[in-house]
Design a protein around this motif. Structure first.
Motif, PDB file in Angstrom:
ATOM      1  N   ILE A   1       2.863   3.037  -2.984  1.00  0.00           N
ATOM      2  CA  ILE A   1       2.401   4.127  -3.852  1.00  0.00           C
ATOM      3  C   ILE A   1       2.884   5.469  -3.333  1.00  0.00           C
ATOM      4  N   TYR A   2       2.857   5.613  -2.009  1.00  0.00           N
ATOM      5  CA  TYR A   2       3.365   6.872  -1.446  1.00  0.00           C
ATOM      6  C   TYR A   2       4.831   7.056  -1.793  1.00  0.00           C
TER       7      TYR A   2
ATOM      8  N   LEU B   1       5.151   7.797  -5.517  1.00  0.00           N
ATOM      9  CA  LEU B   1       4.711   9.164  -5.787  1.00  0.00           C
ATOM     10  C   LEU B   1       5.753  10.182  -5.322  1.00  0.00           C
TER      11      LEU B   1
ATOM     12  N   MET C   1       0.826  -1.194   0.000  1.00  0.00           N
ATOM     13  CA  MET C   1       0.000   0.000   0.000  1.00  0.00           C
ATOM     14  C   MET C   1       0.871   1.260   0.000  1.00  0.00           C
ATOM     15  N   SER C   2       1.747   1.267   0.996  1.00  0.00           N
ATOM     16  CA  SER C   2       2.548   2.488   1.110  1.00  0.00           C
ATOM     17  C   SER C   2       3.543   2.640  -0.029  1.00  0.00           C
TER      18      SER C   2
END
Lengths: 791, 61
Positions: free
Chosen positions: B4-5, B8, B1-2
């Motif tokens: 993507i952070y 980004l 999940m993280s």
């Protein structure tokens, strides 16, 4: 005799080439330069291009003023105790070997630590050790290798030049935002219902919002400002619908993401502004090395030698000249103020001012006008006025020089955009009211969609790209135009006004016709040999025209200043000069320049000098006469009227004896009658007329140095192609109109989606850039085809 | 999940870095003259040769 070309500069070496190391040179200067290069092991200079240099001019004493503290202060951009940096404008930079030699100055003078050329601006930035060398030495070094800097009064005032880079920054901001927003909106385009993407949608959207902020509030601010100004002046310019579109895009997108209604149109918004800025950037192309805003300051020297009360020479700034000062003018120096000749033989070349290259002789007590160039040794003069009050410089106080021609000119884009804006607003209002009755929830959606999709990006782009590209093509053909709107104005002209001297006549040559009794062989022999001894400009011209003859020794030779020459050989006693002097009984024509001849007190005949017209003048006028009113506006007397009427079409108006102000008033008057005037001139005396006309084009033999304030500079060799350039400008307008048709086609498709309420971000993201890009492609191809026809 | 952070952040950082470099390039005057450097580059071989020549000379001196 031989057609040897100089190894250094490529000029003809003439009768006496100087041979050195089996290479011929046209003058000692070139030989010396070669020697310098040779000694410093720099001869590979010649490997790069054959004959790259040029002859250094006579420079003795010319740069003495550069040792003055206050002048050095103004000309250097950095000064410390040991290091000085100065940027010098060198018109002669023209090829890659120029860059090479100028960037190797440190090999010629080790005290120069660095020199950097800017080819576009034709400048060199020199860093040198001021304890061991000085500005004057650097300038002299440059002059001696054939790269004489051009230092004028203009450099003195401007100080540090500010470079405006905001457009590049804005373009960078828009490009950065555009690229990143496109990336972030990819998931939205494909509408994948993937869990994680759904999860992060808000994050992506707010990132897009953040990226769009600098675009809207920084990169696009010019459009808002311009639209606001336009509306304030009650004009619907192209920036009004653009600003409207941008704000609607931004507001609607922000509302959409706020209330989670959709993804917004940030990608289209960024793309739109990016493309618009690219168009602006393309249109802004200018020829950095040319100045279109020249006034007398670009021509006048910075300093001048004053003779003070004690009789000593001192260098003073031109602005410090006061009435009554005694000034020393050296050979090849420009006279900066109006004054009276006191001492010395003056032969003034007023070609800066009038375009006439024939020098004028002045005797002590005659009045000299600012702008003339002394060509015959040193003279002394007394200033009658200060620089600002001189006859020539007064012209610049006229209002026309402070007016901006672009204001008050409605471009084709603005004309169209007026109708466009009204049409779009009408369509959106009708569509909205329709949806209000059918499905009120969609009404707002449709209203904004119409404004978004109809945003006239393609229309706004077609003119910059068409004119920008044409500007580049014209520049290649040696027709340098100040900006894109000049091409548009050129397409609209209906009157062409020419200055005569220097514009339709060539500066370099003049020819003479003989009229009278035929001279015997021995007489022509004496004539040629007498002329050889005289330095009068007319004698020199005539001498060059006459056939080659043997050299004989004259028995007697006397030159009567202001009258003529008297020479004796064997039985021939010949007088050459003015009508009175030779004893002509004929009515003398004051209008033409003539040289009369008598032999043994019998009047023989006269040589009449005529201007030599540029090649193709007659053909050009015949091409132009079908479409335009033609006028010749000359500062000269009527002497050439007969010649001109023969040469030019019958409809051409010929007006003589025009002072600079008269020319300006003439154009002003015709403009008030509805004429759109193209003025073609060359000297500083045309400056007023060039500024007043709708388009002012300066004809120039050397585009780097001589041209007054104007909208375009045309190389003299391309003069006969003038009509082609006008025709091409007209075709450019047609191209723009066609691209408008093309963009309307896209708009109709877009409007279909918008009005029916189906405008999805992905449709906008495809349609908007697609229309912009196809317009750019269309105009570029069309103008290139147009340019190919020009050659 | 993280991840993507991270991705980004990385992509935005890379973007911003390039943007900052661009601004610095403009500020340093890189876009003021777009012709001379292209020619100057071709002379650089020349200069190196010149320098070696002079060093050779000093050696023989």
């Amino acid at each position: 005799m031989g057609n040897n070309t100089c190894f250094h500069c490529g000029d003809d070496c003439g009768n006496h080439p100087i041979t050195f190391q089996d290479k011929s040179f046209c003058c000692n200067g070139c030989k010396t330069v070669f020697e310098i290069f040779n000694e410093n092991d720099l001869t590979c200079y010649y490997d790069l291009q054959n004959s790259p240099g040029a002859i250094p001019k006579e420079i003795e004493g010319k740069y003495d003023f550069l040792s003055q503290e206050n002048i050095i202060e103004k000309l250097t951009e950095f000064r410390s105790d040991t290091i000085e940096i100065t940027t010098l404008y060198i018109p002669h930079i023209h090829c890659s070997s120029c860059i090479w030699i100028l960037e190797n100055l440190n090999k010629l003078n080790p005290n120069i630590s660095d020199s950097q050329v800017n080819f576009g601006k034709k400048t060199v930035r020199v860093t040198y050790d001021s304890t061991k060398t000085n500005l004057k030495a650097v300038v002299l070094l440059l002059s001696s290798i054939g790269y004489e800097p051009y230092i004028s009064l203009d450099d003195f005032n401007s100080g540090e030049k500010h470079i405006n880079r905001t457009l590049i920054y804005k373009l960078g901001v828009a490009a950065f935002g555009f690229g990143n927003i496109m990336f972030l909106s990819f998931p939205e385009y494909f509408e994948v219902n993937e869990y994680w993407l759904e999860q992060y949608k808000p994050l992506f959207r707010w990132l897009m919002f953040a990226l769009s902020l600098p675009i809207v509030f920084y990169a696009a601010q010019d459009y808002f400002i311009s639209a606001y100004k336009g509306l304030k002046a009650m004009i619907l310019n192209i920036d009004v619908p653009i600003a409207l579109g941008v704000s609607v895009l931004f507001i609607r997108s922000t509302i959409e993401i706020m209330f989670d209604l959709g993804s917004g149109f940030f990608d289209s918004l960024a793309g739109l502004i990016f493309f618009l800025l690219v168009g602006k950037f393309f249109q802004q192309k200018t020829y950095q090395f040319l100045s279109f805003e020249r006034d007398y300051k670009s021509y006048f020297p910075i300093a001048i030698t004053k003779i003070n009360k004690e009789g000593n020479e001192e260098t003073i700034q031109v602005y410090d000249i006061e009435k009554g000062d005694r000034i020393l003018i050296r050979n090849e120096e420009l006279i900066p103020v109006d004054g009276i000749l006191i001492n010395g033989k003056a032969k003034i070349d007023y070609s800066f001012v009038t375009g006439e290259s024939q020098t004028v002789s002045k005797a002590s007590g005659d009045k000299l006008f600012a702008g003339g160039k002394q060509t015959n040794g040193v003279i002394e003069m007394e200033a009658l006025k200060s620089v600002e009050q001189s006859y020539l410089t007064q012209l610049w106080s006229n209002d026309v020089f402070s007016k901006n021609k672009e204001d008050g000119f409605t471009t084709i884009t603005n004309t169209i955009s007026k109708h466009f804006t009204i049409a779009i607003l009408t369509i959106s209002l009708i569509a909205t009211s329709f949806w209000l009755f059918v499905d009120a929830s969609k009404a707002m959606n449709v209203f904004t969609a119409v404004l978004i999709i109809a945003c006239p990006c393609a229309i706004a782009l077609s003119a910059p790209f068409t004119f920008g590209n044409l500007l580049r093509i014209f520049g290649k053909l040696k027709f340098y135009v100040k900006n894109a709107s000049v091409i548009e104005q050129l397409a609209q002209i209906n009157t062409v006004i020419f200055d005569k001297t220097g514009t339709i006549t060539s500066n370099k040559q003049s020819h003479a016709e003989y009229d009278g009794a035929i001279l015997s062989d021995s007489e022509s022999l004496v004539l040629k040999n007498s002329l050889r001894g005289s330095n009068h400009p007319l004698s020199r011209t005539l001498y060059n025209i006459l056939q080659e003859n043997n050299i004989i020794t004259l028995d007697a030779f006397e030159e009567h200043i202001g009258k003529g020459i008297e020479a004796k050989h064997d039985a021939i006693n010949m007088k050459i000069g003015s009508a009175n002097f030779v004893g002509s009984t004929l009515e003398s024509s004051v209008l033409n320049t003539t040289v009369h001849i008598s032999s043994n007190n019998i009047y023989k005949g006269k040589y009449t000098f005529y201007n030599s017209y540029r090649k193709g003048v007659s053909k050009l006028f015949n091409q132009l006469k079908k479409h335009f009113d033609l006028v010749i506006l000359s500062g000269d007397n009527e002497g050439e009227r007969e010649n001109l009427t023969k040469l030019l079409p019958a409809k051409t108006k010929l007006i003589f004896n025009q002072k600079p102000e008269d020319k300006l008033e003439f154009i002003k008057y015709h403009q008030s009658e509805g004429a759109k005037v193209l003025m073609i001139g060359d000297g500083l005396n045309d400056a007023g007329a060039l500024a007043q006309s709708n388009v002012g084009i300066a004809i120039s033999e050397d585009v780097n140095v001589f041209s007054p304030a104007c909208d375009g500079i045309l190389d003299a060799s391309k003069f006969k192609q003038l009509y082609q350039f006008i025709k091409a400008s007209k075709s450019a307008i047609k191209i723009i109109k066609w691209s408008f048709v093309l963009s309307f086609f896209y708009n109709i498709i877009g409007l279909y989606f918008a009005v029916t309420g189906q405008l999805e971000p992905v449709v906008a993201a495809i349609l908007m850039p697609l229309s912009s890009i196809s317009i750019v492609v269309f105009t570029t191809i069309a103008t290139n085809l147009l340019g190919r026809k020009l050659k | 999940m993280s991840v993507i952070y991270i991705l980004l952040t990385v992509s935005v950082v890379v973007g911003v870095t390039f943007f900052v470099i661009f601004i610095m390039a403009v500020r340093s005057g890189q876009y003021d003259d777009d012709y001379t450097p292209s020619v100057r580059m071709l002379f650089e071989d020349e200069l190196v040769k010149e320098q070696t020549n002079t060093t050779k000379q000093t050696k023989t001196d």
